[in-house]
Design an enzyme around this catalytic site. Structure first.
Site, PDB file in Angstrom:
ATOM      1  N   ARG A  52     -11.147 -10.512  16.607  1.00  0.00           N
ATOM      2  CA  ARG A  52      -9.978  -9.645  16.393  1.00  0.00           C
ATOM      3  C   ARG A  52      -8.709 -10.494  16.402  1.00  0.00           C
ATOM      4  O   ARG A  52      -7.788 -10.279  15.634  1.00  0.00           O
ATOM      5  CB  ARG A  52      -9.896  -8.532  17.446  1.00  0.00           C
ATOM      6  CG  ARG A  52      -8.549  -7.799  17.408  1.00  0.00           C
ATOM      7  CD  ARG A  52      -8.564  -6.426  18.079  1.00  0.00           C
ATOM      8  NE  ARG A  52      -9.298  -6.364  19.310  1.00  0.00           N
ATOM      9  CZ  ARG A  52      -8.894  -6.907  20.480  1.00  0.00           C
ATOM     10  NH1 ARG A  52      -7.742  -7.549  20.553  1.00  0.00           N
ATOM     11  NH2 ARG A  52      -9.643  -6.806  21.561  1.00  0.00           N
ATOM     12  N   TYR A 105       5.609   4.637  -2.308  1.00  0.00           N
ATOM     13  CA  TYR A 105       4.203   5.029  -2.425  1.00  0.00           C
ATOM     14  C   TYR A 105       3.961   6.224  -1.486  1.00  0.00           C
ATOM     15  O   TYR A 105       4.426   6.218  -0.340  1.00  0.00           O
ATOM     16  CB  TYR A 105       3.317   3.829  -2.063  1.00  0.00           C
ATOM     17  CG  TYR A 105       1.903   4.210  -1.768  1.00  0.00           C
ATOM     18  CD1 TYR A 105       1.119   4.849  -2.729  1.00  0.00           C
ATOM     19  CD2 TYR A 105       1.331   3.966  -0.526  1.00  0.00           C
ATOM     20  CE1 TYR A 105      -0.180   5.227  -2.453  1.00  0.00           C
ATOM     21  CE2 TYR A 105       0.027   4.339  -0.241  1.00  0.00           C
ATOM     22  CZ  TYR A 105      -0.716   4.979  -1.214  1.00  0.00           C
ATOM     23  OH  TYR A 105      -1.993   5.362  -0.942  1.00  0.00           O
ATOM     24  N   ASP A 178       7.938  -4.369   0.096  1.00  0.00           N
ATOM     25  CA  ASP A 178       6.556  -4.146  -0.327  1.00  0.00           C
ATOM     26  C   ASP A 178       6.407  -4.797  -1.701  1.00  0.00           C
ATOM     27  O   ASP A 178       6.952  -4.311  -2.695  1.00  0.00           O
ATOM     28  CB  ASP A 178       6.265  -2.642  -0.377  1.00  0.00           C
ATOM     29  CG  ASP A 178       4.814  -2.342  -0.731  1.00  0.00           C
ATOM     30  OD1 ASP A 178       4.190  -3.171  -1.431  1.00  0.00           O
ATOM     31  OD2 ASP A 178       4.311  -1.273  -0.347  1.00  0.00           O
ATOM     32  N   LYS A 203      -4.799  -4.330  -4.220  1.00  0.00           N
ATOM     33  CA  LYS A 203      -4.309  -4.262  -5.591  1.00  0.00           C
ATOM     34  C   LYS A 203      -4.430  -5.633  -6.273  1.00  0.00           C
ATOM     35  O   LYS A 203      -5.516  -6.151  -6.388  1.00  0.00           O
ATOM     36  CB  LYS A 203      -2.891  -3.701  -5.578  1.00  0.00           C
ATOM     37  CG  LYS A 203      -2.754  -2.414  -4.744  1.00  0.00           C
ATOM     38  CD  LYS A 203      -3.576  -1.298  -5.328  1.00  0.00           C
ATOM     39  CE  LYS A 203      -3.526   0.049  -4.648  1.00  0.00           C
ATOM     40  NZ  LYS A 203      -3.286   0.211  -3.255  1.00  0.00           N
TER      41      LYS A 203
HETATM   42  N1  PLP Z   1       2.034  -0.071  -0.933  1.00  0.00           N
HETATM   43  C1  PLP Z   1       1.891   0.251  -2.220  1.00  0.00           C
HETATM   44  C2  PLP Z   1       2.986  -0.045  -3.190  1.00  0.00           C
HETATM   45  C3  PLP Z   1       0.712   0.854  -2.662  1.00  0.00           C
HETATM   46  O1  PLP Z   1       0.580   1.181  -3.962  1.00  0.00           O
HETATM   47  C4  PLP Z   1      -0.313   1.142  -1.715  1.00  0.00           C
HETATM   48  C5  PLP Z   1      -1.570   1.814  -2.129  1.00  0.00           C
HETATM   49  O2  PLP Z   1      -1.661   2.361  -3.202  1.00  0.00           O
HETATM   50  C6  PLP Z   1      -0.111   0.803  -0.380  1.00  0.00           C
HETATM   51  C7  PLP Z   1       1.068   0.184  -0.020  1.00  0.00           C
HETATM   52  C8  PLP Z   1      -1.149   1.109   0.672  1.00  0.00           C
HETATM   53  O3  PLP Z   1      -2.187   0.191   0.623  1.00  0.00           O
HETATM   54  P1  PLP Z   1      -3.727   0.523   0.980  1.00  0.00           P
HETATM   55  O4  PLP Z   1      -4.184   1.577   0.035  1.00  0.00           O
HETATM   56  O5  PLP Z   1      -4.404  -0.804   0.804  1.00  0.00           O
HETATM   57  O6  PLP Z   1      -3.753   0.984   2.393  1.00  0.00           O
END
Ligand code: PLP
Length: 383
Positions: A52, A105, A178, A203
Site C-alpha cells: 500500500r 466532469y 485536471d 483515458k
Molecule cells: N477527470 C476527467 C476529466 C474524466 O473524464 C474522468 C472520467 O471520465 C475522471 C476525472 C475520473 O476518472 P476515473 O473514471 O478514472 O475515476
C-alpha cells in the site's frame, strides 16, 4: 537516466524503467506481492515494506508520470476519482472553499457536491475560461484550491493555465489542473505554474480502454510528501497489474496523441460543414473561443470533439445510436472511437445542477482508426 536531457518519447519509454536488477528483464515486472522480506528488524532491503505504501511496479509508473509532467513526485491511484478524493482530503479541511469549473466532469462535480460538501467543503462553480469571473470567485471568500480542467469535459472550454496560476496564487490558493483530456504529451500544466496535476489514467495515459487508474503529480517536493502521506493513509492505490498496464500505455502516448489529433482535426472540420450540426466544440477550430489560448499552451488540440445537433436532443440520441464504428460507450482516450450522449450518460449526475449539459450535445472520443472509415461512419449516422 539523466531526465533533464531526454525528450518526451524517450522518457515515456525509459523514465523509472531501468532493466530489472534481479533478472535483467527489460520491461518492468508486475510485482504481485503485498509485503517484502526485511534484512533485520526495521531494515527493509530496498525501501519496500508493504505494497500500500510502495510497490516497485507502481513506483516505476509514478516516476515515469513525474518525468512526463516535469514534476518532482508522481502518485498512482486506483482511479481518477480516487486520486481526486485523496487530493481533496489531504489538501483541504472542513470549512474550506474551492472554486471548480462550471462544466467539470460529472463524477468530479458529484464528488464536490455529494461527498465533499457534506464533509464541510464548500464549492463555487465558475466558467474557467473567464479569468475575471475566476478572480471574483476567489476573492468572494478565502479559497484553498482553484480546480480547473482544460479542455473541459464535455464542452471543451479552455482555461489559461499560466494566468490562472497567477490569479490563484495572488489569492493564496493552489491551482489544480485536471490534465486528463490533453495528456502530458499535449500540455504540461506544472511548467505553466500549476501546483498539482490530476489524471484519470483510464483515458489517454492507459490509452487502450483496458484499465481504470488515476494519478497526481506535483513539482513541489513538500506537497508531494503530503500527498504521498495521504495516498498511504487513505490507501486508494493502483495495484501492480493496473500500474503495469498504464506504464505500457504511456510508452506509445506520443504517437497515439499525434494520430488522435490528426483524426479529430479532420472530423471537426467535417462536422463544422455539415448542415445537421448546429455547433462544433473543438479547440483546434479557429472560431473556438479558446483557440488562441489552446494554441499557446497545447502542442496540438487532442482527440475529443463535441458537437450540438440542430435537430435537438432526439437528433443527438439518434446519431449516438446509429454509428457502427464509433461505439456507443462512456469513457474516452482509447485507441478505438467512442460516441456518447453526455446529458444521459457521463454527465447524468450533473442533471438539475448548475453543471447540467445541453441535451443536444454529442461527445466523440476520436480513436486512431483509418480516418476515411470514421468519416464514412459519421456521414451515415447523420443521414
Ligand atoms: N477527470 C476527467 C476529466 C474524466 O473524464 C474522468 C472520467 O471520465 C475522471 C476525472 C475520473 O476518472 P476515473 O473514471 O478514472 O475515476
Amino acid at each position: 537516466m539523466n531526465e533533464q536531457h531526454h525528450g518526451f518519447e524517450t522518457l515515456a519509454i525509459h523514465a523509472g524503467q531501468e532493466a530489472d536488477p534481479a533478472t535483467g528483464a527489460v520491461i518492468t515486472p508486475i510485482f504481485a506481492t503485498s509485503t517484502y522480506r526485511q534484512d533485520g528488524v526495521g531494515k527493509p532491503r530496498q525501501g519496500y515494506e508493504y505494497s500500500r505504501t510502495q510497490n516497485p511496479t507502481r513506483a516505476a509508473l509514478e516516476e515515469c508520470l513525474a518525468a512526463l509532467e516535469h514534476g518532482a513526485r508522481g502518485l498512482a491511484f486506483a482511479s481518477g476519482m480516487a486520486a481526486e478524493d485523496t487530493l481533496l482530503r489531504t489538501l483541504c479541511k472542513p470549512g474550506d472553499h474551492v472554486v471548480i469549473p462550471d462544466d467539470a466532469y460529472g463524477g468530479t462535480y458529484r464528488l464536490f457536491a455529494k461527498v465533499a460538501e457534506p464533509w464541510g467543503l464548500a464549492h463555487t462553480p465558475v466558467h474557467v475560461a473567464d479569468v475575471d469571473a475566476v478572480r471574483a470567485a476567489l476573492r468572494s471568500r478565502p479559497t484553498a484550491l482553484l480546480w480547473v480542467e482544460t479542455p473541459t469535459n464535455p464542452l471543451l472550454a479552455v482555461a489559461d493555465i499560466a494566468r490562472l496560476a497567477e490569479v490563484a496564487h495572488e489569492a493564496g490558493a493552489l491551482l489544480v489542473v485536471d490534465n486528463t483530456f490533453a495528456s502530458p504529451y499535449l500540455q504540461q500544466p506544472l511548467t505553466l505554474g500549476a501546483d498539482v496535476v490530476v489524471h484519470s489514467t483510464t483515458k489517454y495515459a492507459g490509452g487502450h480502454s483496458d484499465v481504470v487508474g488515476g494519478a497526481l503529480v506535483t513539482a513541489d517536493a513538500t506537497l508531494g510528501e503530503r500527498l504521498a502521506y495521504g495516498q498511504n493513509a487513505m490507501g486508494a492505490v493502483a495495484g501492480p497489474f493496473d500500474a503495469w498496464l498504464v506504464l505500457r500505455g504511456l510508452k506509445t502516448l506520443a504517437v497515439r496523441m499525434e494520430r488522435h489529433s490528426d483524426n479529430a482535426e479532420r472530423i471537426a472540420a467535417y462536422l463544422a460543414g455539415h448542415p445537421k450540426v448546429g455547433q462544433v466544440l473543438y479547440p483546434g477550430l479557429p472560431e473556438h473561443p479558446g483557440h488562441e489560448v489552446a494554441a499557446k499552451q497545447m502542442r496540438r488540440f487532442g482527440g475529443i470533439v463535441s458537437f450540438r445537433l440542430a435537430g435537438g436532443a432526439a437528433a443527438a440520441i439518434e446519431v449516438c445510436e446509429r454509428t457502427t464504428l464509433f461505439t456507443l460507450a462512456e469513457s474516452l482516450g482509447g485507441i478505438e472511437s467512442l460516441i456518447e450522449h453526455p446529458g444521459q450518460m457521463t454527465h447524468a449526475s450533473a442533471a438539475g445542477s448548475p453543471l447540467e449539459v445541453p441535451d443536444d450535445l454529442v461527445r466523440l472520443s476520436v480513436g486512431i482508426e483509418t480516418i476515411d472509415d470514421l468519416l464514412d461512419d459519421l456521414a451515415q449516422a447523420l443521414g
